[in-house]
Design a protein around this motif. Structure first.
Motif, short mmCIF file in Angstrom:
data_model
loop_
_atom_site.label_atom_id
_atom_site.label_comp_id
_atom_site.label_asym_id
_atom_site.label_seq_id
_atom_site.Cartn_x
_atom_site.Cartn_y
_atom_site.Cartn_z
N ASP A 126 0.89 -1.15 0.00
CA ASP A 126 0.00 0.00 0.00
C ASP A 126 0.93 1.21 0.00
OD1 ASP A 126 -1.59 2.20 0.67
OD2 ASP A 126 -2.78 1.10 2.14
N PRO A 127 0.97 1.99 -1.09
CA PRO A 127 1.91 3.10 -1.17
C PRO A 127 1.73 4.17 -0.09
CG PRO A 127 0.83 2.73 -3.28
CD PRO A 127 0.18 1.83 -2.28
N LYS A 128 0.60 4.15 0.60
CA LYS A 128 0.40 5.09 1.72
C LYS A 128 1.22 4.64 2.94
CE LYS A 128 -4.27 6.27 0.28
NZ LYS A 128 -5.69 6.00 0.53
N VAL A 129 1.57 3.36 2.98
CA VAL A 129 2.33 2.82 4.11
C VAL A 129 3.81 2.68 3.75
CG1 VAL A 129 2.58 0.85 5.69
CG2 VAL A 129 0.29 1.59 4.96
N ILE A 130 4.09 2.09 2.58
CA ILE A 130 5.46 1.95 2.08
C ILE A 130 5.49 2.55 0.68
CG2 ILE A 130 7.31 0.37 1.42
CD1 ILE A 130 6.20 -1.67 3.42
N PRO A 131 6.22 3.62 0.48
CA PRO A 131 6.26 4.25 -0.84
C PRO A 131 6.81 3.31 -1.91
CG PRO A 131 7.21 5.70 0.83
CD PRO A 131 7.01 4.36 1.48
N LEU A 132 6.21 3.37 -3.11
CA LEU A 132 6.72 2.58 -4.23
C LEU A 132 8.18 2.96 -4.49
CD1 LEU A 132 3.71 2.53 -6.72
CD2 LEU A 132 4.72 0.58 -5.54
N GLY A 133 8.99 1.97 -4.79
CA GLY A 133 10.41 2.20 -5.05
C GLY A 133 11.29 2.06 -3.82
N SER A 134 10.67 1.93 -2.65
CA SER A 134 11.46 1.79 -1.42
C SER A 134 12.21 0.47 -1.41
CB SER A 134 10.55 1.82 -0.19
OG SER A 134 9.89 3.06 -0.07
N LYS A 135 13.43 0.51 -0.86
CA LYS A 135 14.17 -0.72 -0.60
C LYS A 135 13.74 -1.20 0.77
CE LYS A 135 18.18 0.27 -3.42
NZ LYS A 135 19.62 0.44 -3.49
N VAL A 136 13.50 -2.50 0.86
CA VAL A 136 13.01 -3.07 2.11
C VAL A 136 13.74 -4.38 2.42
CG1 VAL A 136 10.69 -2.08 1.85
CG2 VAL A 136 11.15 -4.37 0.97
N PHE A 137 13.65 -4.78 3.67
CA PHE A 137 14.10 -6.11 4.07
C PHE A 137 12.90 -6.78 4.71
CE2 PHE A 137 15.71 -9.32 6.92
CZ PHE A 137 16.60 -9.99 6.09
N ALA A 154 -6.03 -5.87 -3.08
CA ALA A 154 -6.27 -6.34 -1.71
C ALA A 154 -5.18 -5.88 -0.74
CB ALA A 154 -6.36 -7.87 -1.70
N ILE A 155 -4.22 -5.14 -1.23
CA ILE A 155 -3.12 -4.71 -0.38
C ILE A 155 -3.45 -3.33 0.21
CG2 ILE A 155 -0.62 -4.28 -0.26
CD1 ILE A 155 -1.48 -7.18 -1.01
N LYS A 156 -3.95 -3.35 1.44
CA LYS A 156 -4.35 -2.12 2.13
C LYS A 156 -3.75 -2.12 3.52
CE LYS A 156 -7.25 -0.88 -1.13
NZ LYS A 156 -6.55 -0.40 -2.28
N GLY A 157 -3.22 -0.98 3.93
CA GLY A 157 -2.68 -0.84 5.28
C GLY A 157 -1.41 -1.67 5.46
N ASN A 158 -1.30 -2.31 6.60
CA ASN A 158 -0.10 -3.09 6.94
C ASN A 158 -0.16 -4.50 6.37
OD1 ASN A 158 0.76 -0.85 8.29
ND2 ASN A 158 1.15 -1.90 10.22
N THR A 159 -0.25 -4.57 5.06
CA THR A 159 -0.27 -5.84 4.33
C THR A 159 0.68 -5.74 3.15
OG1 THR A 159 -2.61 -6.14 4.92
CG2 THR A 159 -1.77 -7.47 3.11
N ILE A 160 1.42 -6.81 2.91
CA ILE A 160 2.27 -6.89 1.72
C ILE A 160 1.98 -8.18 0.99
CG2 ILE A 160 4.14 -5.47 2.65
CD1 ILE A 160 5.73 -8.12 3.12
N ASP A 161 2.33 -8.21 -0.27
CA ASP A 161 2.23 -9.40 -1.11
C ASP A 161 3.64 -9.63 -1.67
OD1 ASP A 161 0.71 -11.49 -2.10
OD2 ASP A 161 -0.27 -10.31 -3.67
#
Length: 180
Positions: free
Chosen positions: A124-135, A150-157
């Motif tokens: 959800d780009p409101k939670v994690i911006p697109l393009g962010s590097k993550v672990f 279906a990806i809303k809030g604190n959910t990732i796919d």
């Protein structure tokens, strides 16, 4: 001539030992089936060019069970400065590029069918911006490169190249670090 040969060979031995010594404490990685240099570079926060230089590779071909140097003292010092901006506990599911109606191209333009070993998560780009590097705990370093209805809030796919791997991941709660 004999003195020159002994001095030359001694110099080679010392020089050769010194080169090995400098990489002795360097981080190493054993290549797994499906790995590529790009994926490993993301995992260790370095460049493909560095991996090629450190391992004397002239091309991009690597093999399972091959041991690669994935850093050196200088680069690890630099990467240690990478900081975790934020850590979240998130619900996760998994997806592939071959579901019904999927075209295999992410919101940011990554073609997952042509790059099946790319580590990508849908967010959800409101939670994690697109393009962010993550672990992502249990998944590794990835890029936030996709969204989903279906990806809303604190959910990732989390992306996997096969349905089998996606089903093995299942649904789980994971820690996600958003990196600088």
């Amino acid at each position: 001539m004999k003195k020159f040969s002994i001095a030359f060979l001694t110099g080679l031995f010392i020089f050769g030992f010194g080169v090995k010594e400098s990489y002795a404490s360097s981080p190493k990685y054993t290549v797994k089936s499906g790995d590529n240099l790009y994926r490993i570079s993301l995992l260790y926060n370095t460049s493909v060019s560095n991996l090629k230089t450190w391992n004397n590779l002239s091309g991009n071909i690597i093999f399972p069970n091959q041991t690669l140097i994935v850093g050196n003292k200088i680069s690890k010092t630099k990467t240690a400065s990478k900081q975790v901006k934020k850590e979240l506990t998130m619900k996760s599911t998994a997806y592939t590029a071959y579901c019904n109606g999927c075209i295999g191209i992410t919101k940011t333009g990554i073609n997952l069918r042509k790059n099946p070993n790319q580590k990508v998560i849908a967010v959800d780009p409101k939670v994690i911006p697109l393009g962010s590097k993550v672990f992502v705990e249990g998944y590794g370093y990835a890029v936030a490169g996709d969204i989903g209805s279906a990806i809303k809030g604190n959910t990732i796919d989390v992306f996997f190249p096969t349905k089998k791997e996606a089903f093995q991941w299942g649904r789980k709660e994971v820690k996600v670090q958003i990196l600088d």
